[in-house]
Design an enzyme around this catalytic site. Structure first.
Site, mmCIF file in Angstrom:
data_model
loop_
_atom_site.group_PDB
_atom_site.id
_atom_site.type_symbol
_atom_site.label_atom_id
_atom_site.label_comp_id
_atom_site.label_asym_id
_atom_site.label_seq_id
_atom_site.Cartn_x
_atom_site.Cartn_y
_atom_site.Cartn_z
ATOM 1 N N LEU A 47 -31.412 -17.618 -53.962
ATOM 2 C CA LEU A 47 -32.045 -17.022 -55.147
ATOM 3 C C LEU A 47 -33.320 -16.272 -54.766
ATOM 4 C CD1 LEU A 47 -31.645 -20.155 -57.457
ATOM 5 C CD2 LEU A 47 -30.126 -18.164 -57.249
ATOM 6 N N TYR A 63 -39.433 -30.712 -44.095
ATOM 7 C CA TYR A 63 -39.759 -30.591 -45.519
ATOM 8 C C TYR A 63 -40.628 -31.763 -45.984
ATOM 9 C CZ TYR A 63 -35.893 -27.212 -45.294
ATOM 10 O OH TYR A 63 -35.061 -26.177 -44.960
ATOM 11 N N GLN A 111 -27.212 -21.735 -40.379
ATOM 12 C CA GLN A 111 -27.847 -21.619 -41.699
ATOM 13 C C GLN A 111 -28.831 -20.460 -41.650
ATOM 14 O OE1 GLN A 111 -30.814 -24.375 -44.239
ATOM 15 N NE2 GLN A 111 -28.828 -25.290 -43.910
ATOM 16 N N ASP A 121 -28.947 -30.518 -48.531
ATOM 17 C CA ASP A 121 -29.547 -29.955 -47.324
ATOM 18 C C ASP A 121 -31.019 -30.352 -47.268
ATOM 19 O OD1 ASP A 121 -29.491 -27.824 -45.071
ATOM 20 O OD2 ASP A 121 -31.262 -27.316 -46.260
ATOM 21 N N THR A 131 -33.683 -28.731 -50.446
ATOM 22 C CA THR A 131 -34.815 -29.636 -50.716
ATOM 23 C C THR A 131 -36.148 -29.126 -50.167
ATOM 24 O OG1 THR A 131 -34.385 -30.911 -48.711
ATOM 25 C CG2 THR A 131 -33.324 -31.697 -50.732
ATOM 26 N N TRP A 132 -36.197 -27.850 -49.757
ATOM 27 C CA TRP A 132 -37.468 -27.334 -49.252
ATOM 28 C C TRP A 132 -38.500 -27.354 -50.380
ATOM 29 C CZ3 TRP A 132 -38.822 -21.626 -47.586
ATOM 30 C CH2 TRP A 132 -40.018 -21.646 -46.843
HETATM 31 N N1 LIG Z 1 -32.929 -23.220 -42.473
HETATM 32 C C1 LIG Z 1 -34.017 -22.625 -42.925
HETATM 33 O O1 LIG Z 1 -34.839 -22.074 -42.172
HETATM 34 C C2 LIG Z 1 -34.264 -22.608 -44.404
HETATM 35 C C3 LIG Z 1 -35.242 -21.765 -44.953
HETATM 36 C C4 LIG Z 1 -35.413 -21.743 -46.339
HETATM 37 C C5 LIG Z 1 -34.626 -22.570 -47.139
HETATM 38 N N2 LIG Z 1 -33.692 -23.422 -46.579
HETATM 39 C C6 LIG Z 1 -32.848 -24.320 -47.408
HETATM 40 O O2 LIG Z 1 -32.289 -23.575 -48.475
HETATM 41 C C7 LIG Z 1 -32.672 -24.157 -49.720
HETATM 42 C C8 LIG Z 1 -32.782 -23.115 -50.815
HETATM 43 O O3 LIG Z 1 -33.732 -22.118 -50.503
HETATM 44 P P1 LIG Z 1 -35.190 -22.062 -51.181
HETATM 45 O O4 LIG Z 1 -35.586 -23.402 -51.636
HETATM 46 O O5 LIG Z 1 -36.048 -21.342 -50.212
HETATM 47 O O6 LIG Z 1 -35.048 -21.067 -52.399
HETATM 48 P P2 LIG Z 1 -33.956 -20.744 -53.539
HETATM 49 O O7 LIG Z 1 -32.925 -21.776 -53.648
HETATM 50 O O8 LIG Z 1 -33.547 -19.330 -53.313
HETATM 51 O O9 LIG Z 1 -34.903 -20.767 -54.850
HETATM 52 C C9 LIG Z 1 -35.520 -21.923 -55.288
HETATM 53 C C10 LIG Z 1 -36.395 -21.555 -56.497
HETATM 54 O O10 LIG Z 1 -35.556 -21.034 -57.531
HETATM 55 C C11 LIG Z 1 -35.775 -21.744 -58.731
HETATM 56 N N3 LIG Z 1 -34.492 -21.884 -59.434
HETATM 57 C C12 LIG Z 1 -33.412 -22.619 -59.050
HETATM 58 N N4 LIG Z 1 -32.430 -22.490 -59.958
HETATM 59 C C13 LIG Z 1 -32.894 -21.673 -60.923
HETATM 60 C C14 LIG Z 1 -32.344 -21.192 -62.126
HETATM 61 N N5 LIG Z 1 -31.116 -21.529 -62.501
HETATM 62 N N6 LIG Z 1 -33.108 -20.358 -62.888
HETATM 63 C C15 LIG Z 1 -34.354 -20.011 -62.502
HETATM 64 N N7 LIG Z 1 -34.936 -20.442 -61.381
HETATM 65 C C16 LIG Z 1 -34.208 -21.268 -60.591
HETATM 66 C C17 LIG Z 1 -36.320 -23.097 -58.323
HETATM 67 O O11 LIG Z 1 -37.111 -23.613 -59.377
HETATM 68 P P3 LIG Z 1 -37.300 -25.199 -59.658
HETATM 69 O O12 LIG Z 1 -37.351 -25.878 -58.342
HETATM 70 O O13 LIG Z 1 -38.589 -25.234 -60.425
HETATM 71 O O14 LIG Z 1 -36.163 -25.674 -60.508
HETATM 72 C C18 LIG Z 1 -37.142 -22.739 -57.093
HETATM 73 O O15 LIG Z 1 -38.412 -22.261 -57.479
HETATM 74 C C19 LIG Z 1 -33.998 -24.849 -49.382
HETATM 75 O O16 LIG Z 1 -34.418 -25.764 -50.374
HETATM 76 C C20 LIG Z 1 -33.664 -25.460 -48.036
HETATM 77 O O17 LIG Z 1 -32.882 -26.635 -48.205
HETATM 78 C C21 LIG Z 1 -33.495 -23.419 -45.229
#
Ligand SMILES: NC(=O)c1ccc[n+]([C@@H]2O[C@H](COP(=O)([O-])OP(=O)(O)OC[C@H]3O[C@@H](n4cnc5c(N)ncnc54)[C@H](OP(=O)(O)O)[C@@H]3O)[C@@H](O)[C@H]2O)c1
Length: 266
Positions: free
Chosen positions: A183, A42, A152, A37, A8-9
């Site tokens: 991703l 966030y 994580q 998550d 949900t970031w």
């Molecule tokens: N603990 C930590 O320090 C930390 C740090 C970073 C992240 N996180 C957690 O991990 C989660 C995931 O990481 P993230 O949000 O950084 O990045 P991610 O999941 O690697 O990528 C998210 C991006 O990918 C796009 N996307 C998703 N599915 C897709 C698909 N099937 N085809 C094309 N594009 C796609 C999304 O677009 P749309 O949204 O436009 O659909 C968004 O722009 C976070 O939301 C958070 O909960 C934790």
């Protein structure tokens, strides 16, 4: 812990996107997603409110994860932050509560608070985030450390540092690795090397990247998606099983670490 969840970031940062974000999480639940998550950080708390809206009447369906910010992670600060998160999430318990990254408060103080919250039934499990092996080992040695349930960390095809020693260390102790940004925030799908594997299976490059994170026991993946077609695609990636030929091709393009490399963060 379910092996697949939704992140949900960046949710809660724009009022214009709010309904789409609630709908994306609800669609995920409808498609069988059982982990969400989030974090107090966030959207400055708004992401937790969005999760609450998505979970209205469905709290029991999911394993709910949230995180305390390091500057709040003193003993009293963690207890207070947890109360605020529970209130925004409109629930009486978290399934997993993580320290978002290492800060200046001694980890013992945060762990004391986690133990207290667990005793009170306000959290079921606790863990850390962005901890490398040395930091995790230190935390493991203090009271309550051995119950750390998850770390994580940034883990995807381009960011394989965790494989050197963190992943084996965690697997040995049954500490789940939660792969964040699986991703690479949407950038990974443009890497050519994923195309051949995707074509072979009739799937998308994104699905290959997600299936790759799920190839190992003890690894949980938490992509974030707001667009409905992305949610559907990501959820469906759980069905893809990569074979030896696929994994070898991916290792060629994205080599595993050959020596200890620092754990990266985003
Ligand atoms: N603990 C930590 O320090 C930390 C740090 C970073 C992240 N996180 C957690 O991990 C989660 C995931 O990481 P993230 O949000 O950084 O990045 P991610 O999941 O690697 O990528 C998210 C991006 O990918 C796009 N996307 C998703 N599915 C897709 C698909 N099937 N085809 C094309 N594009 C796609 C999304 O677009 P749309 O949204 O436009 O659909 C968004 O722009 C976070 O939301 C958070 O909960 C934790």
């Amino acid at each position: 812990m379910p092996a697949f969840g939704l992140g949900t970031w960046r949710m809660g940062e724009s009022g214009r996107m709010r309904q789409a974000e609630v709908d994306a999480l609800r669609l995920g639940l409808d498609l069988g997603v059982r982990l969400i998550d989030t974090a107090e950080m966030y959207g400055s708390g708004e992401a937790e409110r969005i999760v609450a809206d998505a979970l209205e009447g469905r709290r029991d369906e999911v394993f709910l994860v949230s995180k305390v910010l390091p500057h709040n992670a003193s003993r009293a600060g963690t207890l207070a932050a947890a109360e605020r998160s529970l209130k925004r999430l409109r629930t009486d318990r978290l399934d997993l509560y993580l320290l978002h990254w290492e800060g200046s408060h001694p980890v013992q103080d945060t762990l004391d608070a986690f133990l207290r919250l667990r005793e009170q039934g306000k959290i079921r499990h606790y863990g850390v985030s962005n901890y490398d092996t040395a930091t995790l080992e230190e935390a493991w040695a203090v009271p309550g450390g051995e119950d750390i349930a998850a770390d994580q960390v940034l883990y995807n095809l381009e960011r394989r540092a965790a494989e050197w020693d963190l992943l084996p260390w965690c697997q040995e102790r049954q500490v789940a690795i939660m792969a964040y940004s699986p991703l690479e925030q949407g950038r990974l799908r443009r890497r050519r090397a994923l195309d051949d594997v995707a074509r072979r299976h009739g799937v998308t490059p994104t699905q290959v990247a997600l299936a790759w994170t799920l190839r190992l026991p003890g690894v949980v993946t938490i992509p974030k998606a707001t667009r409905a077609e992305h949610v559907r695609e990501d959820v469906a990636a759980q069905e893809l099983v990569l074979g030896d030929e696929d994994l070898a091709a991916l290792d060629d393009a994205f080599p595993p670490p050959a020596e200890a490399v620092p754990l990266e963060t985003l």
